[in-house]
Write an enzyme that holds these catalytic residues in place. Structure first.
Site, PDB file in Angstrom:
ATOM      1  N   HIS A 101       1.269  -1.535   0.431  1.00 37.31           N
ATOM      2  CA  HIS A 101       0.477  -0.041  -0.132  1.00 37.31           C
ATOM      3  C   HIS A 101       0.833   1.056   0.444  1.00 37.31           C
ATOM      4  O   HIS A 101       1.009   2.151  -0.645  1.00 37.31           O
ATOM      5  CB  HIS A 101      -1.518   0.251   1.432  1.00 37.31           C
ATOM      6  CG  HIS A 101      -1.765   1.388   1.325  1.00 37.31           C
ATOM      7  ND1 HIS A 101      -1.998   1.777   2.262  1.00 37.31           N
ATOM      8  CD2 HIS A 101      -2.163   1.676   0.940  1.00 37.31           C
ATOM      9  CE1 HIS A 101      -2.644   3.027   1.852  1.00 37.31           C
ATOM     10  NE2 HIS A 101      -3.150   2.833   0.936  1.00 37.31           N
ATOM     11  N   GLU A 104       1.968   1.685  -3.526  1.00 35.26           N
ATOM     12  CA  GLU A 104       0.545   2.298  -4.476  1.00 35.26           C
ATOM     13  C   GLU A 104       0.772   3.361  -4.421  1.00 35.26           C
ATOM     14  O   GLU A 104       0.313   4.717  -4.978  1.00 35.26           O
ATOM     15  CB  GLU A 104      -0.853   1.826  -3.901  1.00 35.26           C
ATOM     16  CG  GLU A 104      -1.925   1.858  -4.539  1.00 35.26           C
ATOM     17  CD  GLU A 104      -2.908   2.320  -3.650  1.00 35.26           C
ATOM     18  OE1 GLU A 104      -3.607   3.723  -3.409  1.00 35.26           O
ATOM     19  OE2 GLU A 104      -3.277   1.369  -2.664  1.00 35.26           O
TER      20      GLU A 104
END
Length: 491
Positions: A101, A104
């Site tokens: 994450h 990202e």
């Protein structure tokens, strides 16, 4: 309803918030950015052939291993372009949870050719929208634009597949954003804390026991080197699938893919360990105390996940069972526990049969005034027992099947819906060409099959129960009111 700690698919129970029936029921002016701003492209020497799979859909694999899926839909002059990397929290290791994450977020912080934040500015200048999401099983990036801008967004996305710049300065800023995101989505929301705790209790060996956003201590200790290693390991053309849906021609999209993504070399990917979850040997219970107005109960049974389309028939029956319980306005849990018996303020069911890891079947809810969590647990169990002993009515089954077909038709009206349907299957090992077959298998489910799965899987040896015990809410404590105003988490 169950909590929603992150974005798409990040807690499987949270899918119920948007569509009441999950699993296979859900599946079921400016120059802007010319191709030549990334350098002169040349088509790879080895020809790549398009293969037609189902109506309007073509696939190809580039010489560097990148998979391409194109679905032609000329109804509107728009296009959805997505790149999916088969790398999610399931691939993380202890000590670096949350790194998928975090990476990202970092993908929007500039490359060797564009400045931090420039990606989003350019897509906005096209009149488009873009974002990304991380799940247990994958990480995906998308843009929705007018079809004339497809070359530009493909060039942008291909650029950051290979040319991402991970600077200490940008990382130091963005890791704070991710930590604040964790605080807002999980630490300050007792239901999300309960879900996180239940997952850590239900799973031991499986990486699903760790939250997608990561444990706070791992985020605090994370370095830019961790993010850089993740990028180098997993962001490779041979670990990615690009899908384009909209008013396009497959051959033209293939040429663009060769000119953009086709430039980058394949990589040797890290070996993936099995990390099989050992058999659960008894009922597990966990409590979380937190500021809340009402108690909350979350029950999760270990059940099969889809691996073999033809042989794994129980997953179709479990999908139907989920919809019988909570798939439409008059489904059993709301009709019986909320409206008639008034045992619950709300009650729901959720099951996702497509995943790279193991699956859970959830029941959840909050007891009505004057009722206890124990009362609600007994009532939820009784709904399963009733189906196990007495089965379901044929009209219930037909209602679920009719709604499934309708949902499938409606999904085809959206380029994004079509892309998501295809890729959520592909990323979990189910070919998109099986979509119609999955629908046929659902339509073939019998009342006897639903009764059988209710009888066979909902036993205490497969069960983990989480309870939120409400504590008084202190309005003077800012940390407990943070959730009233959502921070601006861009990605």
């Amino acid at each position: 309803m169950a909590p929603q700690p992150l974005t798409v698919n990040q807690a499987r129970v949270n899918r119920r918030r948007n569509t009441r029936s999950k699993s296979l029921l859900t599946w079921l002016g400016l120059s802007l950015f010319s191709l030549f701003s990334l350098g002169c492209f040349s088509t790879p020497a080895h020809a790549t052939t398009l293969t037609k799979t189902v109506a309007g859909t073509h696939v190809a694999t580039l010489p560097n291993g990148l998979n391409l899926i194109v679905k032609e839909d000329p109804r509107a002059p728009t296009v959805v372009h997505m790149v999916w990397y088969k790398a999610g929290s399931i691939d993380e290791t202890n000590g670096t949870t949350g790194v998928a994450h975090v990476l990202e977020h970092m993908m929007f912080k500039g490359t060797r050719t564009i400045k931090p934040g420039e990606f989003s500015k350019r897509v906005a200048a096209m009149g488009g929208r873009e974002n990304a999401f991380t799940s247990t099983d994958f990480t995906a990036y998308f843009q929705q634009v007018h079809k004339r801008y497809l070359p530009q967004v493909m060039a942008l996305e291909a650029d950051r597949m290979h040319n991402l710049v991970l600077s200490e300065k940008e990382f130091a800023q963005e890791i704070k954003v991710v930590m604040e995101e964790r605080r807002w989505r999980t630490d300050d929301k007792p239901k999300s804390q309960l879900f996180e705790t239940l997952m850590a209790t239900a799973f031991t060996a499986s990486p699903y026991h760790a939250p997608i956003v990561g444990w706070m201590s791992d985020l605090e200790a994370m370095t830019v080197a961790d993010a850089r290693r993740w990028y180098q390991d997993w962001y490779a053309p041979n670990n990615a699938t690009v899908i384009v849906v909209g008013d396009v021609r497959a051959a033209e999209v293939l040429a663009l893919a060769q000119q953009t993504y086709g430039r980058w070399p394949r990589k040797a990917l890290p070996p993936r360990k099995p990390q099989q979850e050992p058999a659960q040997l008894g009922l597990r219970r966990v409590q979380v105390h937190g500021p809340a107005e009402t108690p909350y109960l979350l029950m999760a049974w270990k059940v099969p996940v889809l691996r073999d389309i033809e042989q794994d028939n129980d997953v179709y029956a479990l999908s139907v069972l989920s919809a019988i319980l909570d798939g439409y306005e008059g489904a059993r849990l709301t009709a019986n526990l909320v409206r008639n018996d008034k045992i619950a303020l709300n009650a729901g069911a959720s099951y996702d049969s497509t995943a790279r890891g193991p699956a859970l079947f959830y029941l959840d809810g909050s007891p009505a005034p004057g009722k206890t969590v124990a009362d609600l647990e007994q009532a939820l169990r009784a709904q399963i027992t009733q189906i196990a002993q007495q089965g379901i009515r044929e009209e219930e089954l037909q209602r679920v099947k009719a709604q499934l077909i309708a949902a499938r038709v409606y999904k085809q009206d959206s380029n994004m819906g079509q892309a998501m349907e295809i890729m959520q299957l592909e990323m979990t090992g189910i070919p998109h060409t099986a979509s119609d077959r999955l629908l046929e298998k659902i339509r073939a489910v019998t009342p006897a099959q639903v009764q059988a799965v209710a009888r066979n899987y909902f036993i205490d040896a497969h069960l983990t129960i989480g309870e939120l015990v409400p504590e008084p809410i202190d309005p003077a404590n800012p940390s407990k009111t943070r959730a009233k105003s959502r921070p601006n988490f861009r990605h």
